[in-house]
Design a protein around this motif. Sequence first.
Motif, PDB file in Angstrom:
ATOM      1  N   VAL A   1     -17.967 -37.631  66.971  1.00 21.71           N
ATOM      2  CA  VAL A   1     -17.811 -38.937  66.313  1.00 21.71           C
ATOM      3  C   VAL A   1     -16.726 -38.827  65.249  1.00 21.71           C
ATOM      4  N   LYS A   2     -16.210 -39.979  64.826  1.00 24.66           N
ATOM      5  CA  LYS A   2     -15.228 -40.027  63.751  1.00 24.66           C
ATOM      6  C   LYS A   2     -15.850 -40.432  62.418  1.00 24.66           C
ATOM      7  N   ASP A   3     -16.971 -41.154  62.474  1.00 26.96           N
ATOM      8  CA  ASP A   3     -17.638 -41.573  61.243  1.00 26.96           C
ATOM      9  C   ASP A   3     -18.151 -40.362  60.470  1.00 26.96           C
ATOM     10  N   LYS A   4     -18.193 -40.496  59.152  1.00 24.94           N
ATOM     11  CA  LYS A   4     -18.662 -39.392  58.312  1.00 24.94           C
ATOM     12  C   LYS A   4     -20.187 -39.413  58.251  1.00 24.94           C
ATOM     13  N   VAL A   5     -20.780 -39.084  59.410  1.00 24.94           N
ATOM     14  CA  VAL A   5     -22.223 -38.976  59.513  1.00 24.94           C
ATOM     15  C   VAL A   5     -22.592 -37.560  59.954  1.00 24.94           C
ATOM     16  N   VAL A   6     -23.746 -37.123  59.494  1.00 23.52           N
ATOM     17  CA  VAL A   6     -24.329 -35.868  59.947  1.00 23.52           C
ATOM     18  C   VAL A   6     -25.761 -36.144  60.386  1.00 23.52           C
ATOM     19  N   PHE A   7     -26.380 -35.162  61.017  1.00 23.04           N
ATOM     20  CA  PHE A   7     -27.706 -35.339  61.593  1.00 23.04           C
ATOM     21  C   PHE A   7     -28.627 -34.231  61.075  1.00 23.04           C
ATOM     22  N   LEU A   8     -29.790 -34.631  60.565  1.00 20.89           N
ATOM     23  CA  LEU A   8     -30.743 -33.682  59.993  1.00 20.89           C
ATOM     24  C   LEU A   8     -31.797 -33.288  61.017  1.00 20.89           C
TER      25      LEU A   8
ATOM     26  N   THR B   1     -39.638 -30.741  49.216  1.00 18.58           N
ATOM     27  CA  THR B   1     -38.933 -31.940  48.757  1.00 18.58           C
ATOM     28  C   THR B   1     -37.747 -31.578  47.875  1.00 18.58           C
ATOM     29  N   GLU B   2     -37.871 -30.537  47.073  1.00 15.85           N
ATOM     30  CA  GLU B   2     -36.739 -30.090  46.247  1.00 15.85           C
ATOM     31  C   GLU B   2     -35.616 -29.552  47.121  1.00 15.85           C
ATOM     32  N   MET B   3     -35.982 -28.765  48.143  1.00 15.08           N
ATOM     33  CA  MET B   3     -34.971 -28.258  49.073  1.00 15.08           C
ATOM     34  C   MET B   3     -34.267 -29.405  49.786  1.00 15.08           C
ATOM     35  N   THR B   4     -35.037 -30.409  50.208  1.00 11.07           N
ATOM     36  CA  THR B   4     -34.451 -31.553  50.895  1.00 11.07           C
ATOM     37  C   THR B   4     -33.535 -32.340  49.971  1.00 11.07           C
ATOM     38  N   ALA B   5     -33.946 -32.508  48.726  1.00 15.79           N
ATOM     39  CA  ALA B   5     -33.085 -33.198  47.750  1.00 15.79           C
ATOM     40  C   ALA B   5     -31.777 -32.443  47.562  1.00 15.79           C
ATOM     41  N   ASN B   6     -31.831 -31.119  47.500  1.00 18.70           N
ATOM     42  CA  ASN B   6     -30.609 -30.320  47.392  1.00 18.70           C
ATOM     43  C   ASN B   6     -29.698 -30.553  48.596  1.00 18.70           C
ATOM     44  N   MET B   7     -30.288 -30.599  49.772  1.00 25.51           N
ATOM     45  CA  MET B   7     -29.499 -30.824  50.992  1.00 25.51           C
ATOM     46  C   MET B   7     -28.834 -32.192  50.965  1.00 25.51           C
ATOM     47  N   LEU B   8     -29.570 -33.214  50.555  1.00 26.73           N
ATOM     48  CA  LEU B   8     -29.001 -34.560  50.503  1.00 26.73           C
ATOM     49  C   LEU B   8     -27.890 -34.656  49.460  1.00 26.73           C
ATOM     50  N   ARG B   9     -28.012 -33.905  48.377  1.00 22.88           N
ATOM     51  CA  ARG B   9     -26.927 -33.886  47.374  1.00 22.88           C
ATOM     52  C   ARG B   9     -25.648 -33.318  47.981  1.00 22.88           C
ATOM     53  N   HIS B  10     -25.757 -32.234  48.748  1.00 22.82           N
ATOM     54  CA  HIS B  10     -24.576 -31.661  49.400  1.00 22.82           C
ATOM     55  C   HIS B  10     -23.928 -32.686  50.324  1.00 22.82           C
ATOM     56  N   ILE B  11     -24.745 -33.412  51.054  1.00 23.19           N
ATOM     57  CA  ILE B  11     -24.234 -34.412  51.985  1.00 23.19           C
ATOM     58  C   ILE B  11     -23.540 -35.539  51.230  1.00 23.19           C
ATOM     59  N   GLN B  12     -24.186 -36.047  50.187  1.00 20.10           N
ATOM     60  CA  GLN B  12     -23.631 -37.159  49.414  1.00 20.10           C
ATOM     61  C   GLN B  12     -22.353 -36.749  48.696  1.00 20.10           C
ATOM     62  N   GLU B  13     -22.342 -35.564  48.124  1.00 21.22           N
ATOM     63  CA  GLU B  13     -21.179 -35.103  47.365  1.00 21.22           C
ATOM     64  C   GLU B  13     -19.941 -34.941  48.249  1.00 21.22           C
ATOM     65  N   GLN B  14     -20.138 -34.694  49.536  1.00 25.30           N
ATOM     66  CA  GLN B  14     -19.005 -34.562  50.458  1.00 25.30           C
ATOM     67  C   GLN B  14     -18.659 -35.882  51.154  1.00 25.30           C
ATOM     68  N   GLY B  15     -19.295 -36.952  50.706  1.00 24.95           N
ATOM     69  CA  GLY B  15     -18.943 -38.270  51.213  1.00 24.95           C
ATOM     70  C   GLY B  15     -19.536 -38.614  52.564  1.00 24.95           C
ATOM     71  N   PHE B  16     -20.620 -37.951  52.941  1.00 31.16           N
ATOM     72  CA  PHE B  16     -21.250 -38.208  54.224  1.00 31.16           C
ATOM     73  C   PHE B  16     -22.561 -38.969  54.043  1.00 31.16           C
ATOM     74  N   THR B  17     -23.061 -39.495  55.135  1.00 33.53           N
ATOM     75  CA  THR B  17     -24.398 -40.060  55.167  1.00 33.53           C
ATOM     76  C   THR B  17     -25.099 -39.525  56.401  1.00 33.53           C
ATOM     77  N   VAL B  18     -26.356 -39.953  56.599  1.00 29.26           N
ATOM     78  CA  VAL B  18     -27.200 -39.388  57.651  1.00 29.26           C
ATOM     79  C   VAL B  18     -27.496 -40.454  58.693  1.00 29.26           C
ATOM     80  N   ALA B  19     -27.280 -40.106  59.957  1.00 30.59           N
ATOM     81  CA  ALA B  19     -27.618 -40.988  61.080  1.00 30.59           C
ATOM     82  C   ALA B  19     -28.710 -40.337  61.916  1.00 30.59           C
ATOM     83  N   ARG B  20     -29.242 -41.124  62.841  1.00 25.89           N
ATOM     84  CA  ARG B  20     -30.348 -40.669  63.693  1.00 25.89           C
ATOM     85  C   ARG B  20     -29.804 -40.019  64.950  1.00 25.89           C
ATOM     86  N   LEU B  21     -30.123 -38.748  65.149  1.00 28.04           N
ATOM     87  CA  LEU B  21     -29.567 -37.975  66.258  1.00 28.04           C
ATOM     88  C   LEU B  21     -29.834 -38.628  67.606  1.00 28.04           C
TER      89      LEU B  21
END
Length: 298
Positions: free
Chosen positions: A112-119, A274-294
Amino acid sequence: MGANIARWRRIAAALLVAGLIPGLISGCSTASETSPTADRGNSATTGGGSHAEAEGDGAGSGGGGAGSGAASAAAFRKWGIEPLAAPPAPPKTKPVTLRANGDVPVISDIPVKDKVVFLTFDDGAEKDPKFVTMMKELKIPFSMFLTDAAVNGNYDYFQRLRQQGNGIHNHTLTHPNLRTLGAAAQKREICGQQDKLKARYGTAPRLFRPPYGNWNEATRAAAKACGAQAIVLWRESMQIKNMQYQRADKKLHPGDIILAHFRGPSELKGTTMTEMTANMLRHIQEQGFTVARLEDYL
């Protein structure tokens, strides 16, 4: 006193006509109260639920991405995270086509070209109820690859996550290194978990992830024979505070699949899931990405 009340009513009526006290009668707040921070919370897409019901990957209508407006921003603030952008609408034509009778592809990312990642979250050893609350409030979609030995009779916990629209998939019965097993043993591991998940949730998973990411051609043959349509690996893995990257540039790329685990403080050096997940979401947000459904992409 009566004269004063009558005078106040005449003044209030005049102000209302002038538009200076617009909320006086209804008691409702106005749209202008939405803060700039709240504006960054975007509305959810609705495609996740329909795919979940049609394909058996999940249940319910959740899993679309960030919620709307002030409520979304407040939810992210509660968990100490900057709001993620809403993902794009699910593609009308999926970038990866899976065929029930075709070869089983091995996938680490989605083209894909969109700045999405999949968890994706593996195993199922940790069953933190706060994680259910967190992902429900944040409306972050993810996929689960479950091992029967790790789930340990607590399939109902994962049903709660499935009801939010999150997919459940196969990660073998006992989490062996499949490359050390013969073809028949691999088939028992994969088909056995496929049967358990179908019995628990009503549909057999389309996706399979080999433990440790270790597979060979016998794995592909067994996955196909058991009804899986793809082997799903990953590009990044979340540890406690940081990600491990496969690429030399140590950055997320559009379409990357991220691996995390259902782990608790005993495995995360005192950090909660939940703390680990919050850390992961911060990495994603800081790099300008969001999360889509695989499951919307393959």
